[in-house]
Design a protein around this motif. Structure first.
Motif, PDB file in Angstrom:
ATOM      1  N   VAL A 288      39.619  15.928  26.771  1.00 38.13           N
ATOM      2  CA  VAL A 288      38.382  15.223  26.425  1.00 38.13           C
ATOM      3  C   VAL A 288      38.473  14.728  24.987  1.00 38.13           C
ATOM      4  O   VAL A 288      39.321  15.184  24.217  1.00 38.13           O
ATOM      5  CB  VAL A 288      37.146  16.149  26.584  1.00 38.13           C
ATOM      6  CG1 VAL A 288      36.956  16.571  28.025  1.00 38.13           C
ATOM      7  CG2 VAL A 288      37.276  17.373  25.672  1.00 38.13           C
ATOM      8  N   PRO A 289      37.615  13.799  24.583  1.00 34.99           N
ATOM      9  CA  PRO A 289      37.639  13.344  23.190  1.00 34.99           C
ATOM     10  C   PRO A 289      37.194  14.453  22.244  1.00 34.99           C
ATOM     11  O   PRO A 289      36.270  15.215  22.552  1.00 34.99           O
ATOM     12  CB  PRO A 289      36.631  12.187  23.167  1.00 34.99           C
ATOM     13  CG  PRO A 289      36.354  11.866  24.590  1.00 34.99           C
ATOM     14  CD  PRO A 289      36.592  13.093  25.380  1.00 34.99           C
ATOM     15  N   ALA A 290      37.846  14.536  21.088  1.00 31.57           N
ATOM     16  CA  ALA A 290      37.347  15.424  20.042  1.00 31.57           C
ATOM     17  C   ALA A 290      35.970  14.941  19.592  1.00 31.57           C
ATOM     18  O   ALA A 290      35.072  15.737  19.333  1.00 31.57           O
ATOM     19  CB  ALA A 290      38.313  15.463  18.868  1.00 31.57           C
ATOM     20  N   GLU A 291      35.823  13.629  19.506  1.00 33.70           N
ATOM     21  CA  GLU A 291      34.532  12.991  19.247  1.00 33.70           C
ATOM     22  C   GLU A 291      34.459  11.727  20.095  1.00 33.70           C
ATOM     23  O   GLU A 291      35.291  10.827  19.941  1.00 33.70           O
ATOM     24  CB  GLU A 291      34.353  12.627  17.768  1.00 33.70           C
ATOM     25  CG  GLU A 291      34.033  13.792  16.869  1.00 33.70           C
ATOM     26  CD  GLU A 291      33.611  13.355  15.474  1.00 33.70           C
ATOM     27  OE1 GLU A 291      33.448  12.128  15.255  1.00 33.70           O
ATOM     28  OE2 GLU A 291      33.466  14.225  14.611  1.00 33.70           O
ATOM     29  N   SER A 292      33.484  11.665  20.998  1.00 32.98           N
ATOM     30  CA  SER A 292      33.340  10.469  21.832  1.00 32.98           C
ATOM     31  C   SER A 292      32.374   9.495  21.166  1.00 32.98           C
ATOM     32  O   SER A 292      31.873   9.740  20.069  1.00 32.98           O
ATOM     33  CB  SER A 292      32.828  10.851  23.228  1.00 32.98           C
ATOM     34  OG  SER A 292      31.429  11.072  23.198  1.00 32.98           O
TER      35      SER A 292
END
Length: 406
Positions: A288-292
């Protein structure tokens, strides 16, 4: 007194709601003030793969995908079907718009579907297509007569291009410069009999929501496919097979489950399936994104991290870029590429479309992409996660009841 108890309950709910809204606005404000600085991400170019009747070409970069899509549009002789969630009015958007108009003026039938709500911020002038192009803007808001129709609140989140019923593109990429240069996503080009099924999916969507537009008639030779299937979430009919597809594939896994997803907010059934699969000794990895790009989705996803980590699910955070892919590959044989996230909106709300592919060569390419992405990710450990600050845990707890809206 009962009245006093009811009043206290309402007061408590209002306080919680105000707290949730305030916290959400604070997080959004912080992200706006401190935006994520995306960097160039690692990518690989992959050769095509085949089965007996299909050819597949995977793309993990918009810089490779969009020229291929434009080339397919330029080659069109009869029909172009384009459906996208976001169609930005920037340089790339204008290239697509001009290419579509050029083919339409040369006699090619061109049909375009965009989501009305997702494109509210796109300039109206850009969205006013010339009459040569048939444009359907999926309704941004339900009509008064649909106010109690749950399906009418869905979004058309699909991204699909079909040219001459010969070649199709499907995956997570929207149309815009941001997605071409900064976002890491996955799309697949496919040739073969399944393209007619994808064209039929477009025609079905068009004809259901066209209102006063011309009905779309396509002569299709549809076939049953055993190794390649189209899974379509149809919010209008409240049919959501993509969720069932994931559940079935996860529960069948014997060696590994590799999932890449932009917004990992699973419901109880998906989460339980992943946990039970990990308990059987299967290597379950979620990237998953570290920060989306959606800060609330990030915080809601974090609510599940500790539970996943304690039950053997490995979580990897993709760093310095927005990974928007909606893909999975299992046991070197099963894969999916499409538009559905692992959240409630995609699995039980929006119009979505995924390809389900049973092919070892294709699965090998998917594993190569996953390995490339892992080189730009770090594993989140349970020891690290449980040491996060108390106020972070408190914020996650306050926001967690919002998961049904995402």
């Amino acid at each position: 007194m009962p009245f006093e108890s009811f009043q206290d309950l309402i007061t408590m709910l209002v306080v919680i709601l105000v707290l949730q809204v305030s916290l959400a606005l604070l997080l959004i404000g912080v992200r706006k003030w401190r935006p994520t600085r995306y960097q160039r991400y690692p990518r690989i170019s992959l050769p095509p793969t085949n089965d007996e009747r299909h050819q597949f070409q995977l793309y993990m970069s918009g810089e490779e995908l969009f020229p291929a899509m434009l080339q397919a549009i330029e080659s069109a002789q009869r029909l172009i079907l384009l459906e996208t969630f976001i169609f930005k009015g920037d340089d790339l958007g204008h290239k697509f718009r001009e290419a579509l108009l050029r083919k339409a003026r040369n006699g090619v039938a061109v049909y375009v579907i965009i989501d009305g709500f997702a494109n509210l911020v796109v300039p109206r002038k850009f969205k006013k297509f010339p009459p040569e192009i048939q444009l359907l803007s999926y309704p941004a808001f339900p009509r008064l007569s649909q106010i109690f129709d749950i399906g009418s609140y869905a979004r058309d989140h699909r991204k699909l291009l079909v040219v001459d019923n010969e070649v199709a593109f499907i995956g997570g990429y929207n149309l815009g410069e941001l997605y071409r240069t900064e976002w890491r996503d996955t799309h697949v080009q496919v040739r073969g009999p399944i393209v007619s099924n994808l064209a039929e999916m477009f025609a079905s969507q068009w004809n259901r929501y066209r209102r006063r537009l011309t009905r779309l008639h396509i002569d299709l030779d549809l076939e049953w496919q055993s190794t390649v299937r189209v899974q379509r979430n149809d919010a209008g009919r409240l049919v959501f097979p993509i969720r069932s597809m994931y559940l079935d594939a996860i529960e069948r896994a014997e060696r590994f489950v590799y999932i890449s997803n932009a917004y990992f907010i699973p419901d109880r059934a998906i989460l339980e399936a992943l946990v039970m699969t990990a308990r059987r000794g299967v290597d379950v990895r979620i990237l998953v994104p570290a920060e989306s790009n959606h800060v609330l989705a990030d915080w809601l996803a974090r609510h599940y991290f500790e539970f996943c980590l304690r039950h053997g699910i490995k979580i990897f955070l993709y760093e310095n870029a927005m990974i928007h892919a909606k893909t999975a590959t299992i046991d070197g044989i099963w894969s999916t590429v499409g538009t559905a996230n692992l959240d409630r909106l995609s699995l039980a709300g929006n119009h979505e479309i995924n390809l389900e592919i049973y092919n070892a060569a294709f699965a090998e390419r998917m594993q190569e992409i996953f390995a490339c992405d892992m080189a730009n990710a770090r594993e989140l450990t349970l020891a690290e996660w449980i040491k996060r600050p108390w106020y972070t845990k408190a914020a996650e707890l306050v926001l967690s009841p919002l998961w049904p809206i995402l």
